[in-house]
Scaffold this motif. Structure first.
Motif, PDB file in Angstrom:
ATOM      1  N   ASN A  61       0.860  -1.181   0.000  1.00 47.32           N
ATOM      2  CA  ASN A  61       0.000   0.000   0.000  1.00 47.32           C
ATOM      3  C   ASN A  61       0.898   1.233   0.000  1.00 47.32           C
ATOM      4  OD1 ASN A  61      -1.791   2.068   0.410  1.00 47.32           O
ATOM      5  ND2 ASN A  61      -2.562   1.330   2.379  1.00 47.32           N
ATOM      6  N   THR A  62       1.085   1.804  -1.186  1.00 50.37           N
ATOM      7  CA  THR A  62       2.018   2.941  -1.275  1.00 50.37           C
ATOM      8  C   THR A  62       1.481   4.192  -0.592  1.00 50.37           C
ATOM      9  OG1 THR A  62       1.158   3.306  -3.508  1.00 50.37           O
ATOM     10  CG2 THR A  62       3.300   2.216  -3.322  1.00 50.37           C
ATOM     11  N   ASP A  63       0.169   4.236  -0.330  1.00 49.54           N
ATOM     12  CA  ASP A  63      -0.365   5.372   0.436  1.00 49.54           C
ATOM     13  C   ASP A  63       0.291   5.435   1.811  1.00 49.54           C
ATOM     14  OD1 ASP A  63      -2.006   6.111  -1.600  1.00 49.54           O
ATOM     15  OD2 ASP A  63      -3.816   5.206  -0.772  1.00 49.54           O
ATOM     16  N   SER A  64       0.450   4.253   2.431  1.00 53.26           N
ATOM     17  CA  SER A  64       1.068   4.222   3.756  1.00 53.26           C
ATOM     18  C   SER A  64       2.535   4.609   3.680  1.00 53.26           C
ATOM     19  CB  SER A  64       0.916   2.837   4.392  1.00 53.26           C
ATOM     20  OG  SER A  64       1.606   1.862   3.625  1.00 53.26           O
ATOM     21  N   ILE A  65       3.200   4.241   2.568  1.00 55.06           N
ATOM     22  CA  ILE A  65       4.603   4.619   2.389  1.00 55.06           C
ATOM     23  C   ILE A  65       4.722   6.128   2.256  1.00 55.06           C
ATOM     24  CG2 ILE A  65       6.576   4.479   0.814  1.00 55.06           C
ATOM     25  CD1 ILE A  65       5.763   1.630   0.217  1.00 55.06           C
ATOM     26  N   VAL A  66       3.799   6.720   1.504  1.00 49.61           N
ATOM     27  CA  VAL A  66       3.817   8.175   1.345  1.00 49.61           C
ATOM     28  C   VAL A  66       3.635   8.849   2.701  1.00 49.61           C
ATOM     29  CG1 VAL A  66       2.590  10.147   0.368  1.00 49.61           C
ATOM     30  CG2 VAL A  66       3.043   8.147  -1.052  1.00 49.61           C
ATOM     31  N   ASP A  67       2.703   8.323   3.524  1.00 49.71           N
ATOM     32  CA  ASP A  67       2.489   8.895   4.860  1.00 49.71           C
ATOM     33  C   ASP A  67       3.770   8.844   5.690  1.00 49.71           C
ATOM     34  OD1 ASP A  67      -0.094   9.299   4.133  1.00 49.71           O
ATOM     35  OD2 ASP A  67      -0.987   7.846   5.503  1.00 49.71           O
ATOM     36  N   VAL A  68       4.443   7.700   5.632  1.00 51.86           N
ATOM     37  CA  VAL A  68       5.696   7.557   6.378  1.00 51.86           C
ATOM     38  C   VAL A  68       6.743   8.544   5.862  1.00 51.86           C
ATOM     39  CG1 VAL A  68       7.639   6.005   6.833  1.00 51.86           C
ATOM     40  CG2 VAL A  68       5.298   5.149   7.009  1.00 51.86           C
ATOM     41  N   THR A  69       6.789   8.695   4.527  1.00 52.08           N
ATOM     42  CA  THR A  69       7.756   9.619   3.918  1.00 52.08           C
ATOM     43  C   THR A  69       7.506  11.050   4.366  1.00 52.08           C
ATOM     44  OG1 THR A  69       7.900   8.189   1.972  1.00 52.08           O
ATOM     45  CG2 THR A  69       8.716  10.435   1.737  1.00 52.08           C
ATOM     46  N   VAL A  70       6.237  11.462   4.325  1.00 49.04           N
ATOM     47  CA  VAL A  70       5.885  12.829   4.733  1.00 49.04           C
ATOM     48  C   VAL A  70       6.254  13.055   6.187  1.00 49.04           C
ATOM     49  CG1 VAL A  70       3.988  14.443   5.094  1.00 49.04           C
ATOM     50  CG2 VAL A  70       4.056  13.063   3.014  1.00 49.04           C
ATOM     51  N   ASN A  71       5.896  12.091   7.038  1.00 55.22           N
ATOM     52  CA  ASN A  71       6.226  12.228   8.459  1.00 55.22           C
ATOM     53  C   ASN A  71       7.732  12.251   8.681  1.00 55.22           C
ATOM     54  OD1 ASN A  71       3.777  12.414  10.025  1.00 55.22           O
ATOM     55  ND2 ASN A  71       3.286  10.343   9.358  1.00 55.22           N
ATOM     56  N   GLY A  72       8.467  11.451   7.893  1.00 60.02           N
ATOM     57  CA  GLY A  72       9.919  11.435   8.013  1.00 60.02           C
ATOM     58  C   GLY A  72      10.532  12.780   7.669  1.00 60.02           C
ATOM     59  N   ILE A  73       9.991  13.425   6.635  1.00 61.36           N
ATOM     60  CA  ILE A  73      10.483  14.753   6.252  1.00 61.36           C
ATOM     61  C   ILE A  73      10.185  15.766   7.357  1.00 61.36           C
ATOM     62  CG2 ILE A  73      10.132  16.675   4.643  1.00 61.36           C
ATOM     63  CD1 ILE A  73       9.582  14.525   2.465  1.00 61.36           C
ATOM     64  N   LEU A  74       8.955  15.742   7.855  1.00 62.69           N
ATOM     65  CA  LEU A  74       8.559  16.721   8.876  1.00 62.69           C
ATOM     66  C   LEU A  74       9.308  16.504  10.189  1.00 62.69           C
ATOM     67  CD1 LEU A  74       4.691  16.864   8.280  1.00 62.69           C
ATOM     68  CD2 LEU A  74       6.426  18.482   7.506  1.00 62.69           C
ATOM     69  N   ASP A  75       9.675  15.260  10.468  1.00 59.74           N
ATOM     70  CA  ASP A  75      10.418  14.977  11.697  1.00 59.74           C
ATOM     71  C   ASP A  75      11.764  15.688  11.733  1.00 59.74           C
ATOM     72  OD1 ASP A  75       8.502  13.454  12.873  1.00 59.74           O
ATOM     73  OD2 ASP A  75       9.341  11.519  12.293  1.00 59.74           O
ATOM     74  N   ASN A  76      12.255  16.056  10.561  1.00 54.28           N
ATOM     75  CA  ASN A  76      13.553  16.727  10.490  1.00 54.28           C
ATOM     76  C   ASN A  76      13.423  18.245  10.468  1.00 54.28           C
ATOM     77  OD1 ASN A  76      15.865  14.672  10.109  1.00 54.28           O
ATOM     78  ND2 ASN A  76      14.216  13.874   8.826  1.00 54.28           N
ATOM     79  N   LEU A  77      12.201  18.742  10.643  1.00 57.50           N
ATOM     80  CA  LEU A  77      12.000  20.195  10.654  1.00 57.50           C
ATOM     81  C   LEU A  77      11.923  20.694  12.088  1.00 57.50           C
ATOM     82  CD1 LEU A  77       9.464  20.531   7.683  1.00 57.50           C
ATOM     83  CD2 LEU A  77      11.961  20.645   7.640  1.00 57.50           C
ATOM     84  N   ASP A  78      10.725  20.936  12.573  1.00 61.16           N
ATOM     85  CA  ASP A  78      10.554  21.413  13.947  1.00 61.16           C
ATOM     86  C   ASP A  78       9.478  20.572  14.613  1.00 61.16           C
ATOM     87  OD1 ASP A  78       7.784  23.047  14.044  1.00 61.16           O
ATOM     88  OD2 ASP A  78       8.719  23.299  12.086  1.00 61.16           O
ATOM     89  N   PRO A  79       9.315  20.665  15.922  1.00 53.73           N
ATOM     90  CA  PRO A  79       8.368  19.790  16.611  1.00 53.73           C
ATOM     91  C   PRO A  79       6.903  20.052  16.291  1.00 53.73           C
ATOM     92  CG  PRO A  79       9.982  20.695  18.133  1.00 53.73           C
ATOM     93  CD  PRO A  79      10.105  21.465  16.871  1.00 53.73           C
ATOM     94  N   HIS A  80       6.585  21.174  15.644  1.00 51.74           N
ATOM     95  CA  HIS A  80       5.181  21.543  15.485  1.00 51.74           C
ATOM     96  C   HIS A  80       4.692  21.533  14.039  1.00 51.74           C
ATOM     97  CE1 HIS A  80       5.136  22.409  19.722  1.00 51.74           C
ATOM     98  NE2 HIS A  80       6.195  23.173  19.582  1.00 51.74           N
ATOM     99  N   SER A  81       5.548  21.167  13.095  1.00 53.52           N
ATOM    100  CA  SER A  81       5.101  20.922  11.724  1.00 53.52           C
ATOM    101  C   SER A  81       4.587  19.490  11.678  1.00 53.52           C
ATOM    102  CB  SER A  81       6.254  21.106  10.732  1.00 53.52           C
ATOM    103  OG  SER A  81       6.604  22.459  10.612  1.00 53.52           O
TER     104      SER A  81
END
Length: 532
Positions: A61-81
């Motif tokens: 299910n690539t939708d779940s992969i995309v969700d993980v990818t988005v969260n992975g990117i945001l995890d490297n920004l700030d705590p509130h994005s």
């Protein structure tokens, strides 16, 4: 003719080049070095998802992969994005909007049956005649009881279009047959003002749990009512308020500050500064203000506290606030999901950033700051607070204030360890008190029929026997021996407040909880000294 022949090789060359380019997009046998030669970061991610879709050995299910990818990117920004998946966005937006379309009941599933805890005051279910304790058995001809009905399935079944009707069949104790109600769907408020009442003859009290679209309107109505009752002083309780819409906090501050006073300013990536000023419309500019904050007061709560403190207005009471000085904007991602991305920092009028430090985006150290404050003694003693002199600012009247991690109150009130305990917090989080109280009420609600809200708050006492019954109920649920002997009186207050909420509503609940609150007592003492 010669012109056409002359340019045929060029046309063919362009076509071949286009074909190679398109083929490259569709060729899933590229080597890894080819993949990383693209100049486009977006293209790299798109192609990786395509490879997984078309070439990966298992169905994924690539939708779940995309969700993980988005969260992975945001995890490297700030705590509130943060990323909000499609299945959570509607409910999340409802909370911030301040209302939803429904029938207006709070319920929980008791013995596999939808059981009404309390209809919303003035809502469609109350108007139709539904009461606390009623069991909803049938909705539009379909039975909705039994183990197979989850809370989500029940909520979905009870939803409908505004102004349409739903037919409900209800079991009520003491009635020989099911009662039938036709309930019209309407806008049901999700209240952000938990309580508004008079603490003393001239000190009003308002508690706000978050800043949603409806918050200012709710606040203004509450403030007007308190002023009509003689309030010349106001305690605004922002404890445990995580924030919300920046603009709603600005509107509330505007009620207290004179025309032209700076409320805050924001600065974005490009250094663009936007200032927000108070207007002429404030209705409480002459009154005394007390803002109650604690370690969980964040964002919009801190905007109010910081704006008043920096303008030498009112008194901030409590403990150092959370420390969130970042501004988010919600942006749609095109598939029903969204991202709340940090787009600016906000600063208090003196120029303070109250955002506490964060490293590597979202990390345990950032979110476990509460335990750090607890262990170093900051919640008990202000002298234990870590403050950097380099972040010192001065208000117009010469008061020293600090940035770099929350709003430091003018009057410190320590954590009340008599009511803050891991066991008690666990019991509250699990909802055991509320469920126990419902079952107690369900035995015979008529006992409370002739007790007014005022009499209940002022004279009703929870007996020791009820506390013992709760102890047995709790141990049966947990299958272990949880004791709270040292917190016996506080447990009585919790049970009484839950009874009040289910019988009379949120304000009655807060009045009982506040009756032994040391921060409320401090504010009352301050207000009396101010009055004289």
């Amino acid at each position: 003719m010669n012109f056409q022949k002359k340019h045929i090789p060029l046309i063919i060359g362009v076509a071949i080049a286009a074909g190679v380019f398109i083929g490259g997009k569709l060729n899933f046998t590229d080597t890894s070095d080819r993949l990383f030669t693209s100049n486009s970061k977006k293209d790299k991610l798109n192609r990786l998802i395509d490879y997984i879709d078309y070439e990966y050995v298992d169905d994924i299910n690539t939708d779940s992969i995309v969700d993980v990818t988005v969260n992975g990117i945001l995890d490297n920004l700030d705590p509130h994005s943060t990323y909000i998946p499609k299945n959570e966005l509607e409910q999340d937006n409802e909370k911030m909007k301040g209302d939803f379309v429904g029938i207006g009941v709070s319920f929980y599933t008791y013995k596999d049956t939808v059981t009404v805890i309390r209809p919303v005051e003035g809502g469609p279910s109350e108007k139709a005649g539904i009461r606390g304790g009623d069991r909803i058995i049938v909705a539009n001809g379909d039975s909705i009881f039994g183990r197979e009905w989850s809370n989500d399935a029940i909520i979905k079944k009870l939803k409908g279009e505004k102004n349409s009707k739903i037919n409900l069949k209800v079991y009520r104790k003491g009635e020989d047959k099911l009662l039938e109600f036709n309930v019209k769907y309407a806008d049901i408020p999700i209240k952000s003002v938990d309580a508004a009442y008079m603490l003393t003859e001239n000190l009003g009290y308002i508690k706000i749990n978050r800043f949603a679209e409806s918050t200012y309107k709710e606040f203004k109505k509450a403030l007007d009512n308190l002023q009509d009752q003689g309030a010349t002083q106001l305690a605004l309780d922002l404890r445990d308020n995580p924030g919300g819409f920046l603009g709603k906090a600005e509107q509330i501050v505007d009620e207290f500050l004179e025309d032209g006073k700076l409320i805050l300013f924001t600065k974005n990536k490009k250094g663009k500064i936007e200032n927000s000023y108070a207007t002429r419309r404030g209705d409480f500019e002459e009154g005394d203000i007390y803002i109650l904050i604690n370690e969980n007061s964040a964002s919009a709560s801190e905007i109010i506290a910081g704006a008043l403190q920096d303008n030498d207005k009112g008194t901030i009471v409590g403990r150092r606030s959370y420390g969130k000085g970042l501004v988010q904007r919600q942006m749609a991602l095109g598939d029903g999901s969204a991202v709340r991305l940090t787009v600016a920092r906000y600063y208090t009028p003196t120029g303070r950033s109250i955002q506490r430090p964060y490293a590597n985006g979202k990390n345990d150290v950032y979110y476990k700051d509460y335990y750090k404050r607890l262990s170093n003694g900051e919640l008990d003693n202000p002298e234990s607070m870590e403050i950097a002199d380099s972040l010192k600012f001065t208000t117009p009247n010469g008061k020293v204030v600090y940035g770099g991690g929350g709003i430091i109150p003018d009057i410190f009130v320590p954590l009340d360890t008599s009511v803050q305990n891991e066991t008690l917090n666990y019991i509250k989080r699990r909802g055991y008190v509320s469920n126990f109280v419902f079952e107690e009420l369900d035995k015979d609600r008529t006992v409370y029929d002739n007790i007014s809200k005022t009499d209940f708050i002022n004279t009703f006492e929870v007996s020791d026997d009820v506390v013992l019954r709760f102890q047995k109920y709790l141990n049966l649920k947990e299958r272990t021996n949880i004791t709270f002997v040292a917190y016996h009186d506080h447990m009585k207050r919790l049970i009484k407040s839950a009874l009040a909420e289910q019988l009379y509503g949120d304000t009655a609940e807060e009045q009982i909880l506040n009756s032994g609150d040391i921060m409320i007592e401090e504010v009352i003492a301050l207000s009396k000294n101010k009055a004289y």
